[in-house]
Design a protein around this motif. Sequence first.
Motif, PDB file in Angstrom:
ATOM      1  N   GLN A 276       0.834  -1.208   0.000  1.00  0.00           N
ATOM      2  CA  GLN A 276       0.000   0.000   0.000  1.00  0.00           C
ATOM      3  C   GLN A 276       0.863   1.250   0.000  1.00  0.00           C
ATOM      4  N   ALA A 277       1.964   1.208   0.748  1.00  0.00           N
ATOM      5  CA  ALA A 277       2.868   2.353   0.800  1.00  0.00           C
ATOM      6  C   ALA A 277       3.470   2.632  -0.566  1.00  0.00           C
ATOM      7  N   ALA A 278       3.906   1.588  -1.255  1.00  0.00           N
ATOM      8  CA  ALA A 278       4.497   1.766  -2.584  1.00  0.00           C
ATOM      9  C   ALA A 278       3.500   2.401  -3.549  1.00  0.00           C
ATOM     10  N   ALA A 279       2.236   2.030  -3.426  1.00  0.00           N
ATOM     11  CA  ALA A 279       1.207   2.560  -4.323  1.00  0.00           C
ATOM     12  C   ALA A 279       0.904   4.028  -4.058  1.00  0.00           C
ATOM     13  N   ALA A 280       1.282   4.546  -2.895  1.00  0.00           N
ATOM     14  CA  ALA A 280       0.989   5.938  -2.536  1.00  0.00           C
ATOM     15  C   ALA A 280       2.070   6.915  -2.979  1.00  0.00           C
ATOM     16  N   ILE A 281       3.162   6.401  -3.546  1.00  0.00           N
ATOM     17  CA  ILE A 281       4.276   7.273  -3.949  1.00  0.00           C
ATOM     18  C   ILE A 281       3.913   8.026  -5.217  1.00  0.00           C
ATOM     19  N   TRP A 282       4.050   9.349  -5.176  1.00  0.00           N
ATOM     20  CA  TRP A 282       3.776  10.196  -6.345  1.00  0.00           C
ATOM     21  C   TRP A 282       5.027  10.449  -7.175  1.00  0.00           C
ATOM     22  N   GLY A 283       6.151  10.662  -6.506  1.00  0.00           N
ATOM     23  CA  GLY A 283       7.372  10.986  -7.230  1.00  0.00           C
ATOM     24  C   GLY A 283       8.569  10.930  -6.303  1.00  0.00           C
ATOM     25  N   HIS A 284       9.724  11.354  -6.816  1.00  0.00           N
ATOM     26  CA  HIS A 284      10.948  11.304  -6.024  1.00  0.00           C
ATOM     27  C   HIS A 284      11.962  12.309  -6.552  1.00  0.00           C
ATOM     28  N   GLY A 285      12.997  12.557  -5.764  1.00  0.00           N
ATOM     29  CA  GLY A 285      14.000  13.538  -6.152  1.00  0.00           C
ATOM     30  C   GLY A 285      15.242  13.404  -5.295  1.00  0.00           C
ATOM     31  N   VAL A 286      16.157  14.361  -5.468  1.00  0.00           N
ATOM     32  CA  VAL A 286      17.425  14.386  -4.745  1.00  0.00           C
ATOM     33  C   VAL A 286      17.364  15.503  -3.699  1.00  0.00           C
ATOM     34  N   GLY A 287      17.803  15.209  -2.489  1.00  0.00           N
ATOM     35  CA  GLY A 287      17.806  16.220  -1.445  1.00  0.00           C
ATOM     36  C   GLY A 287      19.077  16.178  -0.616  1.00  0.00           C
ATOM     37  N   ILE A 288      19.255  17.203   0.202  1.00  0.00           N
ATOM     38  CA  ILE A 288      20.351  17.245   1.173  1.00  0.00           C
ATOM     39  C   ILE A 288      19.754  17.564   2.542  1.00  0.00           C
ATOM     40  N   ASP A 289      19.998  16.678   3.484  1.00  0.00           N
ATOM     41  CA  ASP A 289      19.630  16.918   4.884  1.00  0.00           C
ATOM     42  C   ASP A 289      20.806  17.658   5.517  1.00  0.00           C
ATOM     43  N   LEU A 290      20.716  18.977   5.604  1.00  0.00           N
ATOM     44  CA  LEU A 290      21.774  19.753   6.249  1.00  0.00           C
ATOM     45  C   LEU A 290      21.681  19.574   7.767  1.00  0.00           C
ATOM     46  N   THR A 291      22.844  19.424   8.394  1.00  0.00           N
ATOM     47  CA  THR A 291      22.890  19.129   9.824  1.00  0.00           C
ATOM     48  C   THR A 291      23.928  19.993  10.511  1.00  0.00           C
ATOM     49  N   LYS A 292      23.528  20.642  11.599  1.00  0.00           N
ATOM     50  CA  LYS A 292      24.488  21.366  12.441  1.00  0.00           C
ATOM     51  C   LYS A 292      25.093  20.339  13.394  1.00  0.00           C
ATOM     52  N   ARG A 293      26.217  19.740  12.971  1.00  0.00           N
ATOM     53  CA  ARG A 293      26.766  18.610  13.711  1.00  0.00           C
ATOM     54  C   ARG A 293      27.223  19.002  15.110  1.00  0.00           C
ATOM     55  N   ASP A 294      27.711  20.219  15.267  1.00  0.00           N
ATOM     56  CA  ASP A 294      28.144  20.656  16.590  1.00  0.00           C
ATOM     57  C   ASP A 294      26.970  20.738  17.559  1.00  0.00           C
ATOM     58  N   LEU A 295      25.844  21.276  17.085  1.00  0.00           N
ATOM     59  CA  LEU A 295      24.673  21.364  17.956  1.00  0.00           C
ATOM     60  C   LEU A 295      24.047  19.986  18.186  1.00  0.00           C
ATOM     61  N   GLN A 296      24.128  19.128  17.179  1.00  0.00           N
ATOM     62  CA  GLN A 296      23.603  17.774  17.346  1.00  0.00           C
ATOM     63  C   GLN A 296      24.404  17.013  18.410  1.00  0.00           C
ATOM     64  N   ALA A 297      25.735  17.195  18.405  1.00  0.00           N
ATOM     65  CA  ALA A 297      26.571  16.507  19.389  1.00  0.00           C
ATOM     66  C   ALA A 297      26.222  16.947  20.808  1.00  0.00           C
ATOM     67  N   VAL A 298      25.975  18.236  20.983  1.00  0.00           N
ATOM     68  CA  VAL A 298      25.589  18.746  22.300  1.00  0.00           C
ATOM     69  C   VAL A 298      24.244  18.156  22.721  1.00  0.00           C
ATOM     70  N   ALA A 299      23.292  18.108  21.779  1.00  0.00           N
ATOM     71  CA  ALA A 299      21.974  17.553  22.094  1.00  0.00           C
ATOM     72  C   ALA A 299      22.066  16.066  22.461  1.00  0.00           C
ATOM     73  N   LYS A 300      22.849  15.314  21.687  1.00  0.00           N
ATOM     74  CA  LYS A 300      23.015  13.887  21.984  1.00  0.00           C
ATOM     75  C   LYS A 300      23.601  13.688  23.373  1.00  0.00           C
ATOM     76  N   ALA A 301      24.644  14.452  23.685  1.00  0.00           N
ATOM     77  CA  ALA A 301      25.312  14.298  24.974  1.00  0.00           C
ATOM     78  C   ALA A 301      24.370  14.602  26.139  1.00  0.00           C
ATOM     79  N   GLY A 302      23.437  15.513  25.927  1.00  0.00           N
ATOM     80  CA  GLY A 302      22.499  15.876  26.976  1.00  0.00           C
ATOM     81  C   GLY A 302      21.183  15.150  26.921  1.00  0.00           C
ATOM     82  N   GLY A 303      21.044  14.199  25.984  1.00  0.00           N
ATOM     83  CA  GLY A 303      19.781  13.477  25.846  1.00  0.00           C
ATOM     84  C   GLY A 303      18.626  14.365  25.455  1.00  0.00           C
ATOM     85  N   LYS A 304      18.919  15.399  24.650  1.00  0.00           N
ATOM     86  CA  LYS A 304      17.900  16.380  24.266  1.00  0.00           C
ATOM     87  C   LYS A 304      17.484  16.213  22.803  1.00  0.00           C
ATOM     88  N   PRO A 305      16.357  16.789  22.407  1.00  0.00           N
ATOM     89  CA  PRO A 305      15.922  16.697  21.018  1.00  0.00           C
ATOM     90  C   PRO A 305      16.919  17.359  20.064  1.00  0.00           C
TER      91      PRO A 305
END
Length: 233
Positions: free
Chosen positions: A101-130
Amino acid sequence: MSATYLFPPPPPPSVAVQGRTERFPVHRIYCVGRNYAEHAREMGHDPDREPPFFFSKPADAVFEPAAQGALPWPLATQDLHHEVEWVIALGAPLKQATPAQAAAAIWGHGVGIDLTKRDLQAVAKAGGKPWDVAKGFDHAAVIGALLPLQGELPTRGAITLSVNGQSRQQGDLAQLIWSVPELLARLSEFYALQPGDLVYTGTPAGVAALKPGDVVDCAIDGLPSLRLELAHV
């Protein structure tokens, strides 16, 4: 009776469609973390013990370099990372769906970049935060033109990213831990997915830091390519 507002509401987020004047309206943006084994390992995790997981970005985080030009350097980071991803665009609702059912619901696709602030992510991980400040910031969901799906969804194909002509990320869609139908079905167990949802499916190994002035080129076999330029500070 039509609604009235205290001030003009912003235009709804949308993405260009290859070869068409109509645009794809964006409802929500979902992302899959550690969906390639080698990327999970480079981030210090064991893909055999820790399954992929979901997080999200605001719909208005979409950024189209072809229409919007160079990306302004994001606020409050000294360690901005690139993560090239296969993006799936839904055209039908999904709720507690099967992979078929999920496959049948796909309309299209493309290329993207998930930009990440790695320094802020590391701080969040260390503190168990979102991770919101590291993943859901302005312009964090870079995307190229979407291609309407013709026939079956591909199960393999090269996915690459280079910075200033130097290769950084090389992988294959066949390396996804959760296939697209599987991850959409799993996601639909938690959310009532809607037409207009975008799903970033994970990134291969090789993520690394960017700097102002960098030119990033991304490609997936059979899809419109994506070029991102970062503005000089």
